[in-house]
Design a protein around this motif. Sequence first.
Motif, PDB file in Angstrom:
ATOM      1  N   GLN A  80       0.840  -1.190   0.000  1.00 53.01           N
ATOM      2  CA  GLN A  80       0.000   0.000   0.000  1.00 53.01           C
ATOM      3  C   GLN A  80       0.877   1.241   0.000  1.00 53.01           C
ATOM      4  OE1 GLN A  80      -2.415  -0.378   3.493  1.00 53.01           O
ATOM      5  NE2 GLN A  80      -0.734  -0.032   4.925  1.00 53.01           N
ATOM      6  N   VAL A  81       0.260   2.376  -0.290  1.00 50.62           N
ATOM      7  CA  VAL A  81       1.000   3.634  -0.335  1.00 50.62           C
ATOM      8  C   VAL A  81       1.710   3.864   1.000  1.00 50.62           C
ATOM      9  CG1 VAL A  81       0.776   6.143  -0.519  1.00 50.62           C
ATOM     10  CG2 VAL A  81      -0.531   4.657  -2.059  1.00 50.62           C
ATOM     11  N   GLY A  82       2.999   4.234   0.913  1.00 52.87           N
ATOM     12  CA  GLY A  82       3.801   4.473   2.104  1.00 52.87           C
ATOM     13  C   GLY A  82       4.682   3.315   2.509  1.00 52.87           C
ATOM     14  N   ASP A  83       4.447   2.125   1.946  1.00 54.16           N
ATOM     15  CA  ASP A  83       5.274   0.958   2.282  1.00 54.16           C
ATOM     16  C   ASP A  83       6.712   1.161   1.812  1.00 54.16           C
ATOM     17  OD1 ASP A  83       3.143  -0.313   3.410  1.00 54.16           O
ATOM     18  OD2 ASP A  83       2.949  -1.876   1.875  1.00 54.16           O
ATOM     19  N   ARG A  84       7.651   0.649   2.620  1.00 55.13           N
ATOM     20  CA  ARG A  84       9.077   0.651   2.264  1.00 55.13           C
ATOM     21  C   ARG A  84       9.346  -0.617   1.455  1.00 55.13           C
ATOM     22  NH1 ARG A  84      11.986  -0.394   6.243  1.00 55.13           N
ATOM     23  NH2 ARG A  84      13.736   1.069   6.141  1.00 55.13           N
ATOM     24  N   VAL A  85       9.829  -0.445   0.234  1.00 55.43           N
ATOM     25  CA  VAL A  85       9.936  -1.586  -0.673  1.00 55.43           C
ATOM     26  C   VAL A  85      11.262  -1.559  -1.441  1.00 55.43           C
ATOM     27  CG1 VAL A  85       7.439  -1.831  -0.970  1.00 55.43           C
ATOM     28  CG2 VAL A  85       8.730  -0.317  -2.501  1.00 55.43           C
ATOM     29  N   GLY A  86      11.540  -2.689  -2.094  1.00 54.33           N
ATOM     30  CA  GLY A  86      12.732  -2.792  -2.916  1.00 54.33           C
ATOM     31  C   GLY A  86      12.440  -3.529  -4.211  1.00 54.33           C
ATOM     32  N   VAL A  87      13.283  -3.276  -5.197  1.00 54.52           N
ATOM     33  CA  VAL A  87      13.237  -3.980  -6.482  1.00 54.52           C
ATOM     34  C   VAL A  87      14.650  -4.457  -6.780  1.00 54.52           C
ATOM     35  CG1 VAL A  87      12.753  -3.806  -8.949  1.00 54.52           C
ATOM     36  CG2 VAL A  87      11.332  -2.547  -7.316  1.00 54.52           C
ATOM     37  N   GLY A  88      14.764  -5.719  -7.168  1.00 53.19           N
ATOM     38  CA  GLY A  88      16.068  -6.304  -7.430  1.00 53.19           C
ATOM     39  C   GLY A  88      16.381  -6.437  -8.904  1.00 53.19           C
ATOM     40  N   CYS A  89      16.949  -7.580  -9.275  1.00 53.03           N
ATOM     41  CA  CYS A  89      17.563  -7.732 -10.597  1.00 53.03           C
ATOM     42  C   CYS A  89      16.585  -7.994 -11.725  1.00 53.03           C
ATOM     43  CB  CYS A  89      18.593  -8.858 -10.551  1.00 53.03           C
ATOM     44  SG  CYS A  89      19.963  -8.525  -9.427  1.00 53.03           S
ATOM     45  N   PHE A  90      15.352  -8.377 -11.422  1.00 54.61           N
ATOM     46  CA  PHE A  90      14.408  -8.634 -12.500  1.00 54.61           C
ATOM     47  C   PHE A  90      13.016  -8.189 -12.087  1.00 54.61           C
ATOM     48  CE2 PHE A  90      15.356 -12.423 -10.075  1.00 54.61           C
ATOM     49  CZ  PHE A  90      14.110 -12.901  -9.677  1.00 54.61           C
ATOM     50  N   VAL A  91      12.194  -7.864 -13.083  1.00 51.51           N
ATOM     51  CA  VAL A  91      10.879  -7.273 -12.821  1.00 51.51           C
ATOM     52  C   VAL A  91       9.739  -8.055 -13.455  1.00 51.51           C
ATOM     53  CG1 VAL A  91      11.748  -4.934 -12.443  1.00 51.51           C
ATOM     54  CG2 VAL A  91      11.219  -5.705 -14.778  1.00 51.51           C
ATOM     55  N   ASP A  92      10.051  -9.194 -14.066  1.00 49.44           N
ATOM     56  CA  ASP A  92       8.998 -10.022 -14.644  1.00 49.44           C
ATOM     57  C   ASP A  92       9.588 -11.368 -15.038  1.00 49.44           C
ATOM     58  OD1 ASP A  92       6.498 -10.761 -15.502  1.00 49.44           O
ATOM     59  OD2 ASP A  92       6.425  -9.425 -17.245  1.00 49.44           O
ATOM     60  N   SER A  93       8.729 -12.359 -15.188  1.00 48.76           N
ATOM     61  CA  SER A  93       9.107 -13.661 -15.728  1.00 48.76           C
ATOM     62  C   SER A  93       7.835 -14.274 -16.302  1.00 48.76           C
ATOM     63  CB  SER A  93       9.721 -14.564 -14.654  1.00 48.76           C
ATOM     64  OG  SER A  93       8.748 -14.939 -13.695  1.00 48.76           O
ATOM     65  N   CYS A  94       7.957 -15.409 -16.965  1.00 44.84           N
ATOM     66  CA  CYS A  94       6.785 -15.966 -17.640  1.00 44.84           C
ATOM     67  C   CYS A  94       5.714 -16.424 -16.663  1.00 44.84           C
ATOM     68  CB  CYS A  94       7.198 -17.104 -18.572  1.00 44.84           C
ATOM     69  SG  CYS A  94       7.517 -18.691 -17.748  1.00 44.84           S
ATOM     70  N   GLY A  95       6.119 -16.843 -15.458  1.00 41.14           N
ATOM     71  CA  GLY A  95       5.169 -17.286 -14.448  1.00 41.14           C
ATOM     72  C   GLY A  95       4.593 -18.665 -14.682  1.00 41.14           C
TER      73      GLY A  95
END
Length: 346
Positions: A80-95
């Motif tokens: 939710q808005v205000g959460d402390r978050v991170g993004v690493g080496c990839f942002v998608d995959s086939c799933g």
Amino acid sequence: MVTAAAYAVTSSTSPFEKTTIERRELGPLDLLIEIKFAGICHSDIHTAHDEWAGTHYPLVPGHEIAGVVSAVGSDVTRHQVGDRVGVGCFVDSCGECDACRTDDEQYCFNRATGTYNSKGRDGEWTQGGYSTHIVTTERFVLSIPDGLELDVAAPLLCAGITLYSPLAHWGAGPGKKVAVVGMGGLGHVGVKIAHAMGAEVTVLSRSLAKKGDGLKFGADDYYATSDPATFEQLRGKFDLIVNTVSANLDIDAYISMLAINGTLVELGLPEKPIEVGAFSLVRNRRSLAGSLVGGIAETQEMLHFCAEHGIAAEIEVISASEIDEAYDRVLASDVRYRFVIDIATI
């Protein structure tokens, strides 16, 4: 579309320049993240300089991203808005492939979408964290625990998980003797994590220049690999060796330090192919393996582990205008131990 300020390179030899980039419109499962800090990884340098070939310019690097959620899509449930978050080496995959279904998205059979220099599902090239904002699908966003400050957490999104994953997979823990090759941006985090897991930790570094730091971070021993006696003294000692160095080393010499059933895990990406003699492996039933970051679930596990044990990267915070200088200093091994860009300076 969201317009973000960023620092980009336009060729393999150009300096970083301030620019603006467009982030996609927020989809139902997307988050808009206001980036606070972005770590500088050696992979950023390789890509910016086109040393691995295939770099698409203009390029905004950065896959060690820490920030705060500023907007969420209509179907987002995890953040939710205000959460402390991170993004690493990839942002998608086939799933859908076996790797994705077992939470190993980094090994997606259809290739995971990198945070930068990668084509997304929309056909557009991804741009990374040297920017003020990023839009990312919630499935690839990590929660940063309250026990970790955002600046020191950023490098954990690559350096931290790159070490945590093999140490966990190969069972570093009480009764295990683990060696970390290299005491740089990756290695120093590896020493801290392996120590927290309960392993007996040895640093194998070219010199003893960082011995004091290594012992402070939790190493039990520290040896200089420039001394040939080191390889004789440590022959057959280690259950696990993790090599963080990207230079071409005499891998046979390091394998000789493995115990029966020991494994050497390659994390660095040297320029030339690795050469290994078969006898080095068949003696003592040794293994040579590799590892590439970790999946989203394991990365979240790593962040909680680091928060619980007080583990953070050792950093030097810089302004965005200092990126070129920081790259030069990384190449000169003149950083202890990770540069982090204060995105407020863009």
